[in-house]
Write a protein that holds these residues in place. Sequence first.
Motif, PDB file in Angstrom:
ATOM      1  N   LEU A   1       4.907 -48.137  -5.975  1.00  0.00           N
ATOM      2  CA  LEU A   1       3.682 -47.980  -6.240  1.00  0.00           C
ATOM      3  C   LEU A   1       3.597 -46.232  -6.287  1.00  0.00           C
ATOM      4  CD1 LEU A   1       0.890 -50.874  -5.599  1.00  0.00           C
ATOM      5  CD2 LEU A   1       2.016 -50.347  -8.241  1.00  0.00           C
ATOM      6  N   GLN A   2       4.803 -45.388  -6.148  1.00  0.00           N
ATOM      7  CA  GLN A   2       4.601 -44.198  -6.292  1.00  0.00           C
ATOM      8  C   GLN A   2       4.666 -43.479  -7.125  1.00  0.00           C
ATOM      9  OE1 GLN A   2       7.966 -42.486  -3.941  1.00  0.00           O
ATOM     10  NE2 GLN A   2       7.996 -40.799  -5.167  1.00  0.00           N
ATOM     11  N   GLY A   3       3.290 -42.553  -7.343  1.00  0.00           N
ATOM     12  CA  GLY A   3       2.783 -42.246  -7.989  1.00  0.00           C
ATOM     13  C   GLY A   3       1.665 -42.567  -9.203  1.00  0.00           C
ATOM     14  N   HIS A   4       1.733 -43.892  -8.137  1.00  0.00           N
ATOM     15  CA  HIS A   4       0.165 -45.189  -8.871  1.00  0.00           C
ATOM     16  C   HIS A   4      -1.116 -44.464  -8.787  1.00  0.00           C
ATOM     17  CE1 HIS A   4      -1.228 -47.954 -11.872  1.00  0.00           C
ATOM     18  NE2 HIS A   4      -2.074 -48.683 -10.454  1.00  0.00           N
ATOM     19  N   LEU A   5      -1.498 -43.120  -7.940  1.00  0.00           N
ATOM     20  CA  LEU A   5      -3.027 -43.085  -7.368  1.00  0.00           C
ATOM     21  C   LEU A   5      -2.927 -42.219  -9.051  1.00  0.00           C
ATOM     22  CD1 LEU A   5      -5.411 -42.156  -6.550  1.00  0.00           C
ATOM     23  CD2 LEU A   5      -4.204 -41.329  -4.470  1.00  0.00           C
ATOM     24  N   ALA A   6      -1.775 -41.396  -9.150  1.00  0.00           N
ATOM     25  CA  ALA A   6      -2.028 -40.498  -9.657  1.00  0.00           C
ATOM     26  C   ALA A   6      -2.528 -41.316 -11.525  1.00  0.00           C
ATOM     27  CB  ALA A   6      -0.922 -39.215  -9.546  1.00  0.00           C
ATOM     28  N   THR A   7      -1.831 -42.327 -11.448  1.00  0.00           N
ATOM     29  CA  THR A   7      -1.180 -42.669 -12.686  1.00  0.00           C
ATOM     30  C   THR A   7      -3.150 -43.962 -13.121  1.00  0.00           C
ATOM     31  OG1 THR A   7       0.809 -43.480 -12.277  1.00  0.00           O
ATOM     32  CG2 THR A   7      -0.419 -44.785 -14.257  1.00  0.00           C
ATOM     33  N   LEU A   8      -3.458 -43.857 -12.127  1.00  0.00           N
ATOM     34  CA  LEU A   8      -4.673 -44.426 -12.494  1.00  0.00           C
ATOM     35  C   LEU A   8      -5.521 -43.339 -12.750  1.00  0.00           C
ATOM     36  CD1 LEU A   8      -5.152 -47.610  -9.921  1.00  0.00           C
ATOM     37  CD2 LEU A   8      -4.651 -47.583 -12.100  1.00  0.00           C
ATOM     38  N   LEU A   9      -5.599 -42.372 -12.444  1.00  0.00           N
ATOM     39  CA  LEU A   9      -6.527 -40.734 -12.261  1.00  0.00           C
ATOM     40  C   LEU A   9      -6.383 -40.511 -13.424  1.00  0.00           C
ATOM     41  CD1 LEU A   9      -6.093 -38.926  -8.778  1.00  0.00           C
ATOM     42  CD2 LEU A   9      -8.251 -40.380  -9.525  1.00  0.00           C
ATOM     43  N   ARG A  10      -5.318 -41.025 -14.657  1.00  0.00           N
ATOM     44  CA  ARG A  10      -4.937 -40.076 -15.678  1.00  0.00           C
ATOM     45  C   ARG A  10      -5.402 -41.263 -16.311  1.00  0.00           C
ATOM     46  NH1 ARG A  10      -1.345 -40.799 -19.599  1.00  0.00           N
ATOM     47  NH2 ARG A  10      -0.517 -42.610 -18.333  1.00  0.00           N
ATOM     48  N   VAL A  11      -4.979 -42.898 -16.171  1.00  0.00           N
ATOM     49  CA  VAL A  11      -5.584 -43.278 -17.359  1.00  0.00           C
ATOM     50  C   VAL A  11      -6.875 -43.523 -17.458  1.00  0.00           C
ATOM     51  CG1 VAL A  11      -5.116 -45.941 -17.730  1.00  0.00           C
ATOM     52  CG2 VAL A  11      -3.619 -44.060 -17.471  1.00  0.00           C
ATOM     53  N   PHE A  12      -8.052 -43.592 -16.569  1.00  0.00           N
ATOM     54  CA  PHE A  12      -8.754 -44.488 -17.127  1.00  0.00           C
ATOM     55  C   PHE A  12      -9.527 -43.120 -17.349  1.00  0.00           C
ATOM     56  CE2 PHE A  12     -13.493 -44.140 -16.171  1.00  0.00           C
ATOM     57  CZ  PHE A  12     -13.861 -45.657 -16.256  1.00  0.00           C
TER      58      PHE A  12
ATOM     59  N   PRO B   1      -2.448 -32.945 -17.979  1.00  0.00           N
ATOM     60  CA  PRO B   1      -1.225 -31.864 -16.727  1.00  0.00           C
ATOM     61  C   PRO B   1      -1.856 -33.072 -15.955  1.00  0.00           C
ATOM     62  CG  PRO B   1      -3.859 -30.454 -17.810  1.00  0.00           C
ATOM     63  CD  PRO B   1      -3.749 -32.012 -18.643  1.00  0.00           C
ATOM     64  N   LEU B   2      -2.204 -34.368 -15.593  1.00  0.00           N
ATOM     65  CA  LEU B   2      -1.931 -35.457 -14.835  1.00  0.00           C
ATOM     66  C   LEU B   2      -1.382 -36.257 -14.832  1.00  0.00           C
ATOM     67  CD1 LEU B   2      -6.216 -36.317 -14.728  1.00  0.00           C
ATOM     68  CD2 LEU B   2      -4.958 -35.458 -12.889  1.00  0.00           C
ATOM     69  N   GLU B   3      -0.804 -37.058 -16.465  1.00  0.00           N
ATOM     70  CA  GLU B   3      -0.061 -37.283 -16.763  1.00  0.00           C
ATOM     71  C   GLU B   3       1.554 -36.693 -16.513  1.00  0.00           C
ATOM     72  OE1 GLU B   3       3.397 -40.009 -18.785  1.00  0.00           O
ATOM     73  OE2 GLU B   3       1.429 -39.955 -17.806  1.00  0.00           O
ATOM     74  N   LEU B   4       1.433 -34.896 -16.512  1.00  0.00           N
ATOM     75  CA  LEU B   4       2.629 -34.406 -16.177  1.00  0.00           C
ATOM     76  C   LEU B   4       3.466 -34.811 -13.903  1.00  0.00           C
ATOM     77  CD1 LEU B   4       5.072 -32.195 -16.170  1.00  0.00           C
ATOM     78  CD2 LEU B   4       2.765 -30.537 -16.366  1.00  0.00           C
ATOM     79  N   ILE B   5       2.149 -34.288 -13.660  1.00  0.00           N
ATOM     80  CA  ILE B   5       1.811 -34.665 -12.048  1.00  0.00           C
ATOM     81  C   ILE B   5       2.069 -36.531 -11.560  1.00  0.00           C
ATOM     82  CG2 ILE B   5       0.548 -34.828  -9.928  1.00  0.00           C
ATOM     83  CD1 ILE B   5      -1.624 -32.826 -11.177  1.00  0.00           C
ATOM     84  N   ARG B   6       1.559 -36.994 -12.431  1.00  0.00           N
ATOM     85  CA  ARG B   6       2.323 -38.677 -12.036  1.00  0.00           C
ATOM     86  C   ARG B   6       3.808 -38.631 -11.817  1.00  0.00           C
ATOM     87  NH1 ARG B   6       3.812 -43.416 -15.494  1.00  0.00           N
ATOM     88  NH2 ARG B   6       2.909 -42.346 -16.943  1.00  0.00           N
ATOM     89  N   VAL B   7       4.379 -37.732 -13.101  1.00  0.00           N
ATOM     90  CA  VAL B   7       5.707 -38.262 -14.202  1.00  0.00           C
ATOM     91  C   VAL B   7       6.643 -37.098 -12.163  1.00  0.00           C
ATOM     92  CG1 VAL B   7       7.522 -37.409 -15.030  1.00  0.00           C
ATOM     93  CG2 VAL B   7       5.597 -38.739 -15.522  1.00  0.00           C
ATOM     94  N   ARG B   8       5.924 -36.546 -12.263  1.00  0.00           N
ATOM     95  CA  ARG B   8       7.190 -35.803 -10.920  1.00  0.00           C
ATOM     96  C   ARG B   8       6.808 -36.534  -9.468  1.00  0.00           C
ATOM     97  NH1 ARG B   8       7.474 -30.265 -11.099  1.00  0.00           N
ATOM     98  NH2 ARG B   8       7.713 -28.953 -13.102  1.00  0.00           N
ATOM     99  N   LEU B   9       5.503 -37.149  -9.501  1.00  0.00           N
ATOM    100  CA  LEU B   9       5.706 -37.708  -8.665  1.00  0.00           C
ATOM    101  C   LEU B   9       6.311 -39.131  -8.190  1.00  0.00           C
ATOM    102  CD1 LEU B   9       1.590 -37.973  -7.790  1.00  0.00           C
ATOM    103  CD2 LEU B   9       3.558 -37.420  -5.768  1.00  0.00           C
ATOM    104  N   ALA B  10       6.491 -39.806  -9.516  1.00  0.00           N
ATOM    105  CA  ALA B  10       7.869 -41.144 -10.047  1.00  0.00           C
ATOM    106  C   ALA B  10       9.123 -40.361  -9.978  1.00  0.00           C
ATOM    107  CB  ALA B  10       7.017 -42.318 -11.372  1.00  0.00           C
ATOM    108  N   PHE B  11       9.301 -39.055 -10.153  1.00  0.00           N
ATOM    109  CA  PHE B  11      10.825 -38.957  -9.854  1.00  0.00           C
ATOM    110  C   PHE B  11      10.870 -38.872  -9.045  1.00  0.00           C
ATOM    111  CE2 PHE B  11      13.189 -35.174 -10.309  1.00  0.00           C
ATOM    112  CZ  PHE B  11      14.168 -35.770 -11.558  1.00  0.00           C
TER     113      PHE B  11
END
Length: 364
Positions: free
Chosen positions: A95-106, A152-162
Amino acid sequence: MSNRSLASEPKELTWLQKSHQRAKQDKHSWDFAIRSGIAGGVAGCVAKTAVAPLDRVKILFQTHNADFQKYQGSFKGLYLSIRDIYASNGARGLLQGHLATLLRVFPYAGIKFMLYDRVHHYLMPTKNSETSAMLFTAGATSGIAAVFLTYPLELIRVRLAFQTKTAERTNLLQVVRLIYHENSFRPPPPVVLPSSAQPTVSVSPPPIAGAAASSTPHPPPSAFSRYLYQIPLAPFYRGFTITVLGMIPYAGISFLTYGRLKALVPAEFGRDHRTKVDLACGAVAGVVSQTASYPFEVVRRRMQVGGVKRPSGMVGWKETVRDVWKVGGWRGFYVGLGIGFLKVVPMTSISFTTWQFMKRSFDI
């Protein structure tokens, strides 16, 4: 005045009831927009959470993460990737980066579904006025607007998942800072080897962990790129152009397919089996839209992690397309597509189904 006459007087509606009536009667009202946005946001979060582990692995495959290249190209590799991530970091790693995912997805899903409702009602006020072109336009327009506001939230999420190395992992705030400072074309300071007898020698800094090695020389940045990257928030929009190009077929075809399939379902069957219909139509919409837009997604992911490999400049889409082709040919643009189907089919089904369920719950 008797108690009977008091009881016969209509009760004054509460603010919430008035808001509900406005939302139900006027699809151009703010009340409808807020309820529609909340329904879409909840739908997006539920769907993304259901497929979060698959999303993490897909990003690692798409971006050619050096630690996971050996697993690419098979469903067994998917299993082994999930096993390795779980063994190294437990469920938290999946679930790494999932918090950033939810912050973007909502906000992303909320804006997308809310705008789709509004544009759909504006372009097609009645069922008879629905056309394929209009459905595609409504879906593409809502998707582009949503991705622009939340990219920008999507980019942050990808960097965390990478990130895969535990010792070198950064948190959300650190990733934001790193991306923000990727707005300069100045080369990184050289490592100087002290020596009194020989001239000073400069060597390049070691490669960043997780970044795939490449012997291809990078072309110098264009004058436009130099100017663009002086804008403070520009690094947060790496890969944005290719994202928009991919969003047009993805969102447009997704809403078009879903809308057309729903229209083909007999009214009686649709009322009696709403959830099944929504799940089935959403699944087909996910397969069709994912296939049409997947090459754009691969290029976008590679550009989004470009700051890890080249923090002093922008990685252009033409350069990225050449790199993908050189490494894997046309198949390189479909790396991880099997995982994409495993992820997008249930995600789209759950998303559309939850969206419709929330709208029925809000009675809009």
